[in-house]
Design an enzyme around this catalytic site. Structure first.
Site, PDB file in Angstrom:
ATOM      1  N   SER A   2       0.837  -1.210   0.000  1.00  8.28           N
ATOM      2  CA  SER A   2       0.000   0.000   0.000  1.00  8.28           C
ATOM      3  C   SER A   2       0.875   1.264   0.000  1.00  8.28           C
ATOM      4  O   SER A   2       1.877   1.343   0.721  1.00  8.28           O
ATOM      5  CB  SER A   2      -0.896   0.005   1.245  1.00  8.28           C
ATOM      6  OG  SER A   2      -1.530   1.260   1.360  1.00  8.28           O
TER       7      SER A   2
ATOM      8  N   LYS B  56     -13.535  -3.991   2.595  1.00 15.67           N
ATOM      9  CA  LYS B  56     -14.360  -2.779   2.441  1.00 15.67           C
ATOM     10  C   LYS B  56     -15.839  -3.027   2.737  1.00 15.67           C
ATOM     11  O   LYS B  56     -16.502  -2.176   3.319  1.00 15.67           O
ATOM     12  CB  LYS B  56     -14.217  -2.208   1.029  1.00 15.67           C
ATOM     13  CG  LYS B  56     -12.902  -1.465   0.800  1.00 15.67           C
ATOM     14  CD  LYS B  56     -12.913  -0.812  -0.578  1.00 15.67           C
ATOM     15  CE  LYS B  56     -11.651  -0.023  -0.832  1.00 15.67           C
ATOM     16  NZ  LYS B  56     -11.682   0.693  -2.110  1.00 15.67           N
TER      17      LYS B  56
ATOM     18  N   ASP C 162     -13.743   7.183  -2.029  1.00 11.21           N
ATOM     19  CA  ASP C 162     -13.278   6.827  -3.386  1.00 11.21           C
ATOM     20  C   ASP C 162     -13.953   7.685  -4.465  1.00 11.21           C
ATOM     21  O   ASP C 162     -13.315   8.095  -5.438  1.00 11.21           O
ATOM     22  CB  ASP C 162     -13.552   5.346  -3.678  1.00 11.21           C
ATOM     23  CG  ASP C 162     -12.503   4.426  -3.052  1.00 11.21           C
ATOM     24  OD1 ASP C 162     -11.413   4.907  -2.707  1.00 11.21           O
ATOM     25  OD2 ASP C 162     -12.789   3.225  -2.912  1.00 11.21           O
TER      26      ASP C 162
HETATM   27  P1  NDP Z   1     -13.586  -5.931  -7.225  1.00  9.25           P
HETATM   28  O1  NDP Z   1     -12.790  -7.182  -7.128  1.00  9.25           O
HETATM   29  O2  NDP Z   1     -14.666  -5.644  -6.225  1.00  9.25           O
HETATM   30  O3  NDP Z   1     -14.283  -5.829  -8.688  1.00  9.25           O
HETATM   31  C1  NDP Z   1     -13.633  -6.224  -9.809  1.00  9.25           C
HETATM   32  C2  NDP Z   1     -14.536  -5.995 -11.057  1.00  9.25           C
HETATM   33  O4  NDP Z   1     -13.679  -6.059 -12.174  1.00  9.25           O
HETATM   34  C3  NDP Z   1     -15.612  -7.044 -11.252  1.00  9.25           C
HETATM   35  O5  NDP Z   1     -16.768  -6.412 -11.767  1.00  9.25           O
HETATM   36  C4  NDP Z   1     -14.984  -7.997 -12.290  1.00  9.25           C
HETATM   37  O6  NDP Z   1     -15.915  -8.573 -13.173  1.00  9.25           O
HETATM   38  C5  NDP Z   1     -14.135  -7.054 -13.086  1.00  9.25           C
HETATM   39  N1  NDP Z   1     -12.956  -7.719 -13.665  1.00  9.25           N
HETATM   40  C6  NDP Z   1     -11.950  -8.332 -13.006  1.00  9.25           C
HETATM   41  N2  NDP Z   1     -11.012  -8.761 -13.859  1.00  9.25           N
HETATM   42  C7  NDP Z   1     -11.444  -8.450 -15.113  1.00  9.25           C
HETATM   43  C8  NDP Z   1     -10.920  -8.639 -16.416  1.00  9.25           C
HETATM   44  N3  NDP Z   1      -9.733  -9.233 -16.611  1.00  9.25           N
HETATM   45  N4  NDP Z   1     -11.613  -8.163 -17.469  1.00  9.25           N
HETATM   46  C9  NDP Z   1     -12.802  -7.543 -17.294  1.00  9.25           C
HETATM   47  N5  NDP Z   1     -13.359  -7.345 -16.075  1.00  9.25           N
HETATM   48  C10 NDP Z   1     -12.686  -7.781 -14.987  1.00  9.25           C
HETATM   49  O7  NDP Z   1     -12.499  -4.761  -7.212  1.00  9.25           O
HETATM   50  P2  NDP Z   1     -12.711  -3.247  -6.795  1.00  9.25           P
HETATM   51  O8  NDP Z   1     -13.981  -2.772  -7.373  1.00  9.25           O
HETATM   52  O9  NDP Z   1     -12.495  -3.085  -5.346  1.00  9.25           O
HETATM   53  O10 NDP Z   1     -11.454  -2.526  -7.509  1.00  9.25           O
HETATM   54  C11 NDP Z   1     -11.326  -2.499  -8.912  1.00  9.25           C
HETATM   55  C12 NDP Z   1      -9.999  -1.875  -9.284  1.00  9.25           C
HETATM   56  O11 NDP Z   1      -9.977  -0.489  -8.938  1.00  9.25           O
HETATM   57  C13 NDP Z   1      -8.807  -2.507  -8.552  1.00  9.25           C
HETATM   58  O12 NDP Z   1      -7.732  -2.670  -9.465  1.00  9.25           O
HETATM   59  C14 NDP Z   1      -8.458  -1.491  -7.492  1.00  9.25           C
HETATM   60  O13 NDP Z   1      -7.096  -1.526  -7.122  1.00  9.25           O
HETATM   61  C15 NDP Z   1      -8.802  -0.181  -8.207  1.00  9.25           C
HETATM   62  N6  NDP Z   1      -9.082   0.915  -7.277  1.00  9.25           N
HETATM   63  C16 NDP Z   1      -8.290   2.021  -7.355  1.00  9.25           C
HETATM   64  C17 NDP Z   1      -8.519   3.084  -6.514  1.00  9.25           C
HETATM   65  C18 NDP Z   1      -7.655   4.301  -6.623  1.00  9.25           C
HETATM   66  O14 NDP Z   1      -7.663   5.135  -5.713  1.00  9.25           O
HETATM   67  N7  NDP Z   1      -6.924   4.475  -7.712  1.00  9.25           N
HETATM   68  C19 NDP Z   1      -9.559   3.055  -5.489  1.00  9.25           C
HETATM   69  C20 NDP Z   1     -10.364   1.844  -5.509  1.00  9.25           C
HETATM   70  C21 NDP Z   1     -10.092   0.814  -6.373  1.00  9.25           C
HETATM   71  P3  NDP Z   1     -16.882  -9.797 -12.758  1.00  9.25           P
HETATM   72  O15 NDP Z   1     -18.034  -9.142 -12.035  1.00  9.25           O
HETATM   73  O16 NDP Z   1     -17.271 -10.421 -14.025  1.00  9.25           O
HETATM   74  O17 NDP Z   1     -16.063 -10.698 -11.880  1.00  9.25           O
END
Ligand code: NDP
Length: 285
Positions: free
Chosen positions: A20, A71, A108
């Site tokens: 982190s 979360k 966020d």
């Molecule tokens: P989650 O695990 O809750 O959600 C992931 C989502 O992404 C799901 O809808 C999943 O689809 C989809 N997904 C995963 N892999 C793929 C792929 N290869 N191709 C297409 N869709 C995919 O994660 P979060 O929502 O918590 O976080 C998402 C991203 O955002 C992370 O990388 C996190 O680090 C980033 N983030 C960045 C922040 C920042 O401050 N910059 C703040 C918060 C998050 P499915 O439903 O089909 O499984």
């Protein structure tokens, strides 16, 4: 940094959490502001987060940022939940009150809107439909924040259509669900495309987004910040679209947490983005 009898302790809880950037960001702000505080990383057992939070009730630690995979649990454990955390159904911020209550919030959405304003000056969420890739916690928070900021329509595009439909129904407003295969249709006429999936994260496959379908004026943002220029942002730049990176969002979601923990806004003149970039470029153990 001197630790005294008055040092205010806050931190981030996640699993894994060792990579982190939050300790780097908050401790740099603390040093710059001359605040007697410290910010550390905690890694509770994956099934032990409730015990961990219970032990902190009463304010031994002023507050916590919460990251994957805690979360959603953080929201459930809190006694008071802000409207935006409820809308996101996830909390990235817990504050421990001296009387034992725990308050939950989600910053966020603020971070995302702040990053858009900073790196795409003049961008208005009201300007047109916004396509959001993903239907996890980050997408849920982003959709709620965009609707609250006046977006006329949020198109949730996800690999698993049912999840996009659930998020669209939960967030309400003008949210529509699209399967990933229909991304090109979802991108038509948008003001912005925002990736809220981990696709494109270093070491993972990127999703081939049909950005050609977006108008030339569309802004493309990626919440992923490692690499800083993800394949999605590189393609957007090649097409001449304005881009916004995830590191800006990370820094901007941290600012309201800092204020909640230490009672002051982050000091100006401490370039935490530059510090974070340097840390990201270092080989990681
Ligand atoms: P989650 O695990 O809750 O959600 C992931 C989502 O992404 C799901 O809808 C999943 O689809 C989809 N997904 C995963 N892999 C793929 C792929 N290869 N191709 C297409 N869709 C995919 O994660 P979060 O929502 O918590 O976080 C998402 C991203 O955002 C992370 O990388 C996190 O680090 C980033 N983030 C960045 C922040 C920042 O401050 N910059 C703040 C918060 C998050 P499915 O439903 O089909 O499984």
């Amino acid at each position: 940094m001197t630790i005294s009898g008055r040092t205010v302790v806050a931190g981030v809880a996640g699993s894994p959490v060792t990579h982190s950037l939050s300790p780097l960001i908050h401790n740099a702000w603390l040093a710059g502001a001359g605040i007697d505080g410290v910010y550390v990383a905690f890694s509770p057992a994956e099934d032990g987060f409730a015990r961990f939070v219970d032990g902190l009730r009463g304010g031994a630690v002023r507050g916590l940022n919460v990251t994957i995979p805690f979360k959603e649990t953080a929201l459930v454990l809190a006694d008071e939940v802000s409207a935006r955390a409820r809308a996101a159904q996830a909390a990235n911020l817990l504050v421990f009150e001296p009387d034992g209550r725990v308050r939950a919030d989600n910053t966020d959405g603020l971070g995302m809107l702040g990053a858009l304003a900073a790196q795409a000056p003049g961008f208005q969420p009201q300007a047109g439909p916004i396509a959001l890739l993903g239907a996890g916690g980050a997408a849920r928070g982003a959709a709620a924040a965009l609707i609250a900021a006046g977006a006329p329509e949020v198109r949730i595009v996800n690999r698993t259509l049912e999840k996009a439909q659930t998020v669209a129904a939960d967030v309400g407003g003008s949210c529509a669900a699209f399967p990933l295969e229909a991304a090109a249709a979802a991108f038509e006429g948008v003001a912005a495309v925002i990736n809220a999936t981990p696709a494109g994260l270093a070491g993972r496959a990127a999703f081939e987004a049909p950005l050609e379908a977006t108008p030339e004026t569309a802004v493309v943002m990626d919440m992923v910040y490692q690499p800083l220029v993800t394949p999605l942002l590189a393609k957007a730049q090649a097409l001449g679209r304005r881009t916004v990176d995830g590191l800006e969002m990370l820094v901007r979601q941290a600012a309201p947490s800092f204020e909640a923990f230490y009672g002051a806004a982050p000091p100006e003149g401490v370039d935490v983005r530059c510090l974070a970039l340097t840390a990201l470029e270092r080989p990681r153990p």
